[in-house]
Design a protein around this motif. Structure first.
Motif, PDB file in Angstrom:
ATOM      1  N   ALA A  61     -48.124-108.618   1.872  1.00  0.00           N
ATOM      2  CA  ALA A  61     -49.249-108.239   2.786  1.00  0.00           C
ATOM      3  C   ALA A  61     -48.125-107.894   4.134  1.00  0.00           C
ATOM      4  N   LEU A  62     -48.341-106.711   4.686  1.00  0.00           N
ATOM      5  CA  LEU A  62     -47.416-106.215   5.744  1.00  0.00           C
ATOM      6  C   LEU A  62     -48.216-106.593   7.052  1.00  0.00           C
ATOM      7  N   SER A  63     -49.590-106.481   7.072  1.00  0.00           N
ATOM      8  CA  SER A  63     -50.384-106.860   8.124  1.00  0.00           C
ATOM      9  C   SER A  63     -51.856-107.220   7.603  1.00  0.00           C
ATOM     10  N   HIS A  64     -52.868-107.377   8.392  1.00  0.00           N
ATOM     11  CA  HIS A  64     -54.357-107.603   7.886  1.00  0.00           C
ATOM     12  C   HIS A  64     -54.740-106.359   7.157  1.00  0.00           C
ATOM     13  N   HIS A  65     -54.172-105.319   7.393  1.00  0.00           N
ATOM     14  CA  HIS A  65     -54.797-103.880   7.019  1.00  0.00           C
ATOM     15  C   HIS A  65     -53.716-102.971   6.017  1.00  0.00           C
ATOM     16  N   HIS A  66     -52.652-103.453   5.853  1.00  0.00           N
ATOM     17  CA  HIS A  66     -51.429-102.757   5.102  1.00  0.00           C
ATOM     18  C   HIS A  66     -51.019-103.770   4.181  1.00  0.00           C
ATOM     19  N   VAL A  67     -50.746-103.279   2.833  1.00  0.00           N
ATOM     20  CA  VAL A  67     -49.909-104.011   1.701  1.00  0.00           C
ATOM     21  C   VAL A  67     -48.878-103.072   1.233  1.00  0.00           C
ATOM     22  N   ALA A  68     -47.730-103.624   0.872  1.00  0.00           N
ATOM     23  CA  ALA A  68     -46.579-102.929   0.118  1.00  0.00           C
ATOM     24  C   ALA A  68     -46.779-103.408  -1.176  1.00  0.00           C
ATOM     25  N   SER A  69     -46.142-102.294  -2.264  1.00  0.00           N
ATOM     26  CA  SER A  69     -46.408-102.954  -3.599  1.00  0.00           C
ATOM     27  C   SER A  69     -45.058-101.915  -4.220  1.00  0.00           C
ATOM     28  N   ALA A  70     -44.677-102.743  -5.411  1.00  0.00           N
ATOM     29  CA  ALA A  70     -43.591-102.061  -6.247  1.00  0.00           C
ATOM     30  C   ALA A  70     -43.861-102.324  -7.446  1.00  0.00           C
ATOM     31  N   GLY A  71     -43.444-101.475  -8.467  1.00  0.00           N
ATOM     32  CA  GLY A  71     -43.661-101.774  -9.955  1.00  0.00           C
ATOM     33  C   GLY A  71     -42.843-101.463 -11.010  1.00  0.00           C
ATOM     34  N   TRP A  72     -43.209-101.566 -12.243  1.00  0.00           N
ATOM     35  CA  TRP A  72     -42.243-101.243 -13.106  1.00  0.00           C
ATOM     36  C   TRP A  72     -42.353 -99.702 -13.467  1.00  0.00           C
ATOM     37  N   ASP A  73     -43.203 -98.947 -12.632  1.00  0.00           N
ATOM     38  CA  ASP A  73     -43.326 -97.380 -12.631  1.00  0.00           C
ATOM     39  C   ASP A  73     -42.037 -97.010 -11.739  1.00  0.00           C
ATOM     40  N   SER A  74     -41.263 -97.824 -11.215  1.00  0.00           N
ATOM     41  CA  SER A  74     -40.205 -97.260 -10.237  1.00  0.00           C
ATOM     42  C   SER A  74     -40.721 -96.589  -9.100  1.00  0.00           C
ATOM     43  N   MET A  75     -41.886 -97.052  -8.556  1.00  0.00           N
ATOM     44  CA  MET A  75     -42.599 -96.654  -7.505  1.00  0.00           C
ATOM     45  C   MET A  75     -42.728 -97.678  -6.306  1.00  0.00           C
ATOM     46  N   SER A 132     -49.479-112.643  -2.427  1.00  0.00           N
ATOM     47  CA  SER A 132     -49.048-112.666  -1.097  1.00  0.00           C
ATOM     48  C   SER A 132     -50.266-113.175  -0.433  1.00  0.00           C
ATOM     49  N   VAL A 133     -50.043-114.368   0.328  1.00  0.00           N
ATOM     50  CA  VAL A 133     -51.208-115.014   1.340  1.00  0.00           C
ATOM     51  C   VAL A 133     -51.103-114.532   3.002  1.00  0.00           C
ATOM     52  N   ASN A 134     -51.938-113.912   3.277  1.00  0.00           N
ATOM     53  CA  ASN A 134     -51.771-113.753   4.831  1.00  0.00           C
ATOM     54  C   ASN A 134     -53.026-114.230   5.614  1.00  0.00           C
ATOM     55  N   ASN A 135     -52.746-114.848   6.775  1.00  0.00           N
ATOM     56  CA  ASN A 135     -54.041-115.051   7.675  1.00  0.00           C
ATOM     57  C   ASN A 135     -53.539-115.060   9.142  1.00  0.00           C
ATOM     58  N   SER A 136     -52.409-114.364   9.404  1.00  0.00           N
ATOM     59  CA  SER A 136     -51.646-114.317  10.799  1.00  0.00           C
ATOM     60  C   SER A 136     -52.459-113.366  11.583  1.00  0.00           C
ATOM     61  N   ASP A 137     -53.000-112.231  11.017  1.00  0.00           N
ATOM     62  CA  ASP A 137     -53.731-111.234  12.033  1.00  0.00           C
ATOM     63  C   ASP A 137     -55.231-111.610  12.302  1.00  0.00           C
ATOM     64  N   SER A 138     -55.790-112.389  11.701  1.00  0.00           N
ATOM     65  CA  SER A 138     -57.301-112.824  12.301  1.00  0.00           C
ATOM     66  C   SER A 138     -57.434-114.147  11.561  1.00  0.00           C
ATOM     67  N   ASN A 139     -58.324-114.634  11.740  1.00  0.00           N
ATOM     68  CA  ASN A 139     -58.957-115.844  11.090  1.00  0.00           C
ATOM     69  C   ASN A 139     -59.299-115.704   9.777  1.00  0.00           C
ATOM     70  N   GLU A 140     -59.322-114.661   9.064  1.00  0.00           N
ATOM     71  CA  GLU A 140     -59.833-114.484   7.783  1.00  0.00           C
ATOM     72  C   GLU A 140     -58.545-114.436   6.862  1.00  0.00           C
ATOM     73  N   ALA A 141     -58.324-115.491   5.916  1.00  0.00           N
ATOM     74  CA  ALA A 141     -57.224-115.602   5.025  1.00  0.00           C
ATOM     75  C   ALA A 141     -57.622-114.801   3.713  1.00  0.00           C
ATOM     76  N   PHE A 142     -56.684-114.212   3.393  1.00  0.00           N
ATOM     77  CA  PHE A 142     -56.674-113.563   2.050  1.00  0.00           C
ATOM     78  C   PHE A 142     -55.513-113.411   1.212  1.00  0.00           C
ATOM     79  N   ASP A 184     -38.805-107.643  -0.834  1.00  0.00           N
ATOM     80  CA  ASP A 184     -39.239-108.388   0.415  1.00  0.00           C
ATOM     81  C   ASP A 184     -39.538-107.332   1.341  1.00  0.00           C
ATOM     82  N   ALA A 185     -40.271-107.680   2.415  1.00  0.00           N
ATOM     83  CA  ALA A 185     -40.935-106.370   3.531  1.00  0.00           C
ATOM     84  C   ALA A 185     -40.984-107.417   4.645  1.00  0.00           C
ATOM     85  N   VAL A 186     -40.760-106.584   5.571  1.00  0.00           N
ATOM     86  CA  VAL A 186     -40.896-106.883   7.119  1.00  0.00           C
ATOM     87  C   VAL A 186     -42.480-106.813   7.459  1.00  0.00           C
TER      88      VAL A 186
END
Length: 137
Positions: free
Chosen positions: A74-88, A3-13, A124-126
């Motif tokens: 990427a939910l924001s510049h400081h928060h990330v959501a993840s899900a996996g094959w561990d059912s978490m 996931s690429v994000n650069n919406s919350d600051s000038n720093e793309a990640f 998908d996450a908002v």
């Protein structure tokens, strides 16, 4: 996945999730890599040989195995959501302190963790927006 994000600051990640279960944040401008978290499965050993010389036979010993992180967002510049094959499903906090963190033992635990009914194959996450001027009706 990534996931690429650069919406919350000038720093793309870029946020990535790997088959080894790792979740990483790559800052494009500085090539900084931050290890955010990992997905693991708690499994029981099926080995009957004792390689640890601790007197146990290995049957039924619990251990952690990496589990694929199939979804990241990427939910924001400081928060990330993840899900996996561990059912978490997890929400992680990214620390923007300018340090490079590639040590898996130096991470904070997830802010949120939810058990899913099965493996995650898509998500998908908002994004989180701090919009104090919005009207809620």
């Amino acid at each position: 996945s990534g996931s690429v994000n650069n919406s919350d600051s000038n720093e793309a990640f870029i946020i990535t999730g790997g088959l080894d279960g790792s979740i990483k944040r790559f800052v494009v401008s500085s090539s900084q890599i931050q290890s955010i978290g990992s997905h693991y499965l708690l499994t029981k050993s099926t080995s009957t040989t004792n390689n640890n010389n601790d007197g146990s036979n290995g049957d039924g010993d619990d251990h952690l195995e990496s589990s694929a992180c199939s979804c990241v967002k990427a939910l924001s510049h400081h928060h990330v959501a993840s899900a996996g094959w561990d059912s978490m499903f997890y929400i992680w906090k990214c620390h923007n302190d300018g340090t490079t963190n590639t040590d898996n033992n130096d991470r904070a635990p997830p802010l949120v963790q939810l058990k899913l009914p099965d493996k995650a194959f898509s998500m998908d996450a908002v994004p989180i927006h701090n919009n104090s001027n919005s009207n809620s009706n």
